[in-house]
Design an enzyme around this catalytic site. Structure first.
Site, PDB file in Angstrom:
ATOM      1  N   TYR A  64       0.843  -1.200   0.000  1.00 38.83           N
ATOM      2  CA  TYR A  64       0.000   0.000   0.000  1.00 38.83           C
ATOM      3  C   TYR A  64       0.881   1.254   0.000  1.00 38.83           C
ATOM      4  O   TYR A  64       0.943   1.987  -0.956  1.00 38.83           O
ATOM      5  CB  TYR A  64      -0.949  -0.017   1.193  1.00 38.83           C
ATOM      6  CG  TYR A  64      -1.955   1.110   1.177  1.00 38.83           C
ATOM      7  CD1 TYR A  64      -3.068   1.044   0.358  1.00 38.83           C
ATOM      8  CD2 TYR A  64      -1.778   2.236   1.961  1.00 38.83           C
ATOM      9  CE1 TYR A  64      -3.996   2.079   0.320  1.00 38.83           C
ATOM     10  CE2 TYR A  64      -2.703   3.276   1.939  1.00 38.83           C
ATOM     11  CZ  TYR A  64      -3.805   3.200   1.119  1.00 38.83           C
ATOM     12  OH  TYR A  64      -4.711   4.225   1.090  1.00 38.83           O
ATOM     13  N   SER A  95      -6.519   0.862  -4.390  1.00 38.32           N
ATOM     14  CA  SER A  95      -6.629   2.279  -4.090  1.00 38.32           C
ATOM     15  C   SER A  95      -5.254   2.927  -4.265  1.00 38.32           C
ATOM     16  O   SER A  95      -4.703   2.908  -5.360  1.00 38.32           O
ATOM     17  CB  SER A  95      -7.187   2.464  -2.682  1.00 38.32           C
ATOM     18  OG  SER A  95      -7.697   3.745  -2.516  1.00 38.32           O
ATOM     19  N   ASP A 112     -17.979   3.416  -7.316  1.00 35.10           N
ATOM     20  CA  ASP A 112     -16.841   3.881  -6.536  1.00 35.10           C
ATOM     21  C   ASP A 112     -16.765   5.401  -6.625  1.00 35.10           C
ATOM     22  O   ASP A 112     -16.342   5.958  -7.632  1.00 35.10           O
ATOM     23  CB  ASP A 112     -15.550   3.252  -7.052  1.00 35.10           C
ATOM     24  CG  ASP A 112     -14.364   3.520  -6.118  1.00 35.10           C
ATOM     25  OD1 ASP A 112     -14.500   4.377  -5.223  1.00 35.10           O
ATOM     26  OD2 ASP A 112     -13.320   2.877  -6.289  1.00 35.10           O
ATOM     27  N   HIS A 152     -15.896   1.256  -3.452  1.00 31.13           N
ATOM     28  CA  HIS A 152     -14.461   1.185  -3.198  1.00 31.13           C
ATOM     29  C   HIS A 152     -14.065  -0.077  -2.440  1.00 31.13           C
ATOM     30  O   HIS A 152     -12.889  -0.356  -2.280  1.00 31.13           O
ATOM     31  CB  HIS A 152     -14.018   2.425  -2.430  1.00 31.13           C
ATOM     32  CG  HIS A 152     -12.559   2.724  -2.558  1.00 31.13           C
ATOM     33  ND1 HIS A 152     -11.944   2.983  -3.769  1.00 31.13           N
ATOM     34  CD2 HIS A 152     -11.564   2.790  -1.626  1.00 31.13           C
ATOM     35  CE1 HIS A 152     -10.659   3.209  -3.578  1.00 31.13           C
ATOM     36  NE2 HIS A 152     -10.400   3.092  -2.288  1.00 31.13           N
TER      37      HIS A 152
END
Length: 713
Positions: free
Chosen positions: A486, A566, A649, A684
């Protein structure tokens, strides 16, 4: 309080496995229109031929047709993967166990969620006393035929008479707030619209505080920028248009605000933010004097320079966890009625990160993180030393909610090889007993969870969790490996369970989670080292993690897959452009792919804290250098790529993934596929029903296994 560091995403830890020896048919991608859009950015001519794909699919028939065509191609390809059915079956089996949420006590009632295993959504129950019979309060599975309407946050009133909760429909970030009479089970007429990024805070039994934005223009709900958030008070039995404005900053429409109320009901604490950074201003409203002073807010913290996490309040005292003068956080308190209120340090900064704290009974429970794993301890309210709590190995502990006077608290503990178990802890003795433990279809002890450290490009030492079956580890042979990352927004990735990941591990693969710079694993310095002009460090860390896995004989050289969602989707897109030779396959989920226009939609404007401003030359040059959409290398062989997104989203709008996929398919990237999977009635990630989660997981597993050589055993 809603923590805006979560605005960009959450943990997208899905995984994969499947292979077929049969050759895959040639893929005929849909024709995608290219427009002649070229703009000057600080002297550089930037083409954006697929900008038309940014339009909301609900209001743009041409985009809807493109989505349908792409989904048809992807579905046809995935249907040809012979292990797709196998993985759907195994993921379903790994999800089929009774699981509970953390109980919340209000009055004599205990509220908690429960899913029998394969229900689309968890239900909410209440018990009168711990030994009382469970009573079903809310069943969101009856709200929508497709199961895509979810129960989101919920909060009982102090004595447990009412339950305030939020509804999420189709994965959107917008919330609808409703109220339930707990005793009768009847719904009140109260309903709140256009709440988003809101906390839920009761003011006695008369009403509650919440945050909302102005109603968007018709047709713009899923794309327009979010400005002018304000805190309101809703009195039970009245309509929303009668709600009282509590706190707003009309001169600063970019400021956002959330409200909390201390457990004794004395103080309302308003926390304001300007972006995703943990930099807040804090105001306090004395509710005891509300009839005299109204919603008069007293400034407590000014300047948007540091993080302030409310722990609790009692009377005129407040406790906070803060990184002011302490990058790894400390615990402080303040007496609001002192002649000259000053912050008093109860627990100084340590080497470990103080994530949060809570007051339970007459003691403080402190949650710490060391190398991305949890540990906890109990101390006195005056900071006097207490005792450490024993946790079961490498994992993540959460919960420890309570209030002054409570004799107990509840916490959950999970790791990569075991789902969350819920424990009840006696606050006086510190002893814990199971409240709810999952019954599993596999042996957690058959899997090895270890942590290793590797060296990044600039010499930085980076931690990484590695998970394999003990049989795979003992064999010592490299296996197909899935690397997840991430690296942003001060978010720390910690151990957690995933049914999809277990299917990958059961099939003989390895899973690795790299704790990249940009995250919150080591406090402010770690975060700063991976954002804005330092963003390349995140990509270097991820690439070094992949190289380490191969060098150590864990991952097959031609069997390394990467995944991220993301901000992690951006990560995957960037490293594919920089090192396409390193990876065999990749899944980029709901990613931020156009770094020159991310700030023009919904919550995107907040992300400038981590990414910088596209309209400022210095920031533009950094963003341009790694933007996935703008740096695809035509004529270079790329790994197999599966992009995933969803039509609802409104966090990272799907146009990012649409444009990126169109650009991939237009380039000459070799023989491997570049596909996009577009979910309907999803957003999302949160609120996704079980069946949709299983289908998505099976598709991802089958795709990655096809290209890494993983064959289920």
């Amino acid at each position: 309080m809603f923590r805006l560091r979560a605005l960009i995403g959450g943990l997208w830890l899905a995984v994969s496995a499947a292979i077929t020896a049969e050759p895959m048919p040639e893929i005929n991608y849909p024709e995608t229109r290219r427009d002649n859009i070229v703009e000057d950015h600080f002297g550089e001519q930037i083409a954006d031929p697929y900008r038309w794909l940014e339009a909301d699919v609900r209001n743009a028939p041409e985009v809807a047709d493109w989505v349908a065509s792409e989904n048809a191609v992807t579905e046809s390809y995935l249907a040809g993967l012979t292990q797709r059915g196998h993985f759907a079956e195994r993921i379903r089996a790994f999800m089929d166990f009774e699981r509970f949420g953390l109980p919340v006590k209000a009055g004599k009632r205990y509220f908690y969620t429960r899913n029998t295993g394969l229900q689309p959504q968890a239900q909410l129950f209440v018990r009168k006393g711990l030994g009382g019979d469970p009573k079903l309060l809310i069943d969101p599975n009856a709200w929508a035929k497709d199961g895509a309407t979810a129960l989101d946050a919920w909060e009982p009133s102090d004595n447990g008479h009412y339950l305030l909760y939020s509804v999420q429909d189709g994965g959107t970030d917008w919330r609808i707030l409703r109220v339930l009479d707990v005793k009768t089970g009847e719904m009140l007429d109260d309903e709140i619209r256009w709440a988003k990024f809101t906390a839920l805070a009761w003011v006695g039994e008369e009403g509650f505080l919440y945050s909302r934005f102005p109603a968007p223009e018709e047709g713009a709900a899923f794309q327009s920028l979010n400005y002018n958030q304000a805190v309101y008070f809703h009195r039970l039995g009245t309509s929303q248009d009668q709600d009282e404005l509590v706190y707003a900053t009309p001169d600063h429409p970019d400021h956002g605000h959330s409200a909390q109320v201390t457990q004794d009901g004395r103080l309302a604490v308003i926390t304001s933010h300007v972006g995703t950074d943990a930099r807040y201003e804090v105001h306090v409203i004395d509710l005891a004097h509300r009839k005299r002073d109204g919603w008069k807010a007293r400034p407590l913290v000014n300047g948007f320079t540091d993080d302030w996490k409310l722990v609790e309040g009692a009377g005129h005292y407040l406790w906070f966890v803060t990184n002011k003068d302490a990058p790894r956080y400390r615990l402080v308190s303040i007496d609001l009625e002192a002649d000259a209120p000053e912050w008093y340090e109860l627990v100084p900064e340590r080497e470990d990160i103080l994530e949060r704290a809570g007051i339970v009974g007459d003691q403080l429970v402190l949650n710490y993180m060391r190398d991305a794993a949890s540990h906890a301890e109990i101390i006195g309210l005056d900071g006097s030393p207490g005792r450490k709590l024993a946790l079961n190995g490498i994992g993540t502990a959460s919960g420890f909610r309570g209030k002054p006077g409570d004799p107990e608290t509840f916490f959950a503990f999970t790791s990569f090889n075991c789902p969350a178990a819920i424990y009840r802890m006696d606050i006086e003795t510190g002893k814990s007993k199971p409240f709810a433990q999952p019954s599993l279809c596999y042996d957690p002890d058959a899997y090895l969870v270890e942590q290793r450290f590797y060296t990044s490009k600039d010499g930085t030492r980076v931690p990484m969790f590695i998970v394999r079956s003990k049989a795979v580890a003992e064999a010592g042979t490299p296996v197909p490996t899935l690397l997840y990352g991430y690296g942003g927004f001060d978010v720390a990735l910690t151990p957690g369970f995933s049914a999809t990941r277990m299917a990958w591990l059961e099939a003989g693969g390895a899973f690795a989670l790299a704790n990249l710079r940009g995250g919150g694993e080591y406090g402010r310095e770690w975060h700063d080292a991976g954002r804005r002009e330092n963003k390349q460090n995140v990509f270097d860390d991820f690439i070094a993690a992949g190289e380490f896995l191969i060098e150590q004989g864990i991952a097959k050289k031609d069997g390394l897959a990467v995944q991220g969602g993301s901000n992690g989707g951006l990560l995957v897109g960037a490293v594919l452009n920089q090192r396409p030779d390193l990876f065999a396959a990749a899944v980029a989920q709901v990613g931020v792919m156009d770094m020159l226009r991310f700030d023009r939609f919904t919550a995107g404007r907040y992300w400038v804290d981590d990414y910088g401003y596209p309209d400022r030359e210095a920031d533009f040059k950094v963003l341009r250098s790694y933007s996935p959409y703008h740096n695809i290398r035509d004529g270079v062989d790329y790994p197999a790529i599966l992009v995933t997104t969803a039509d609802t989203d409104d966090r990272v709008v799907p146009g990012h993934s649409f444009k990126y996929t169109a650009a991939l398919q237009a380039a000459d990237l070799g023989d491997k596929p570049q596909l996009i999977r577009i979910e309907t009635r999803a957003g999302h990630g949160s609120g996704k029903p079980t069946d949709k989660a299983i289908e998505e997981g099976a598709d991802i597993l089958a795709f990655l296994a096809q290209w890494t050589g993983l064959s289920p055993r």
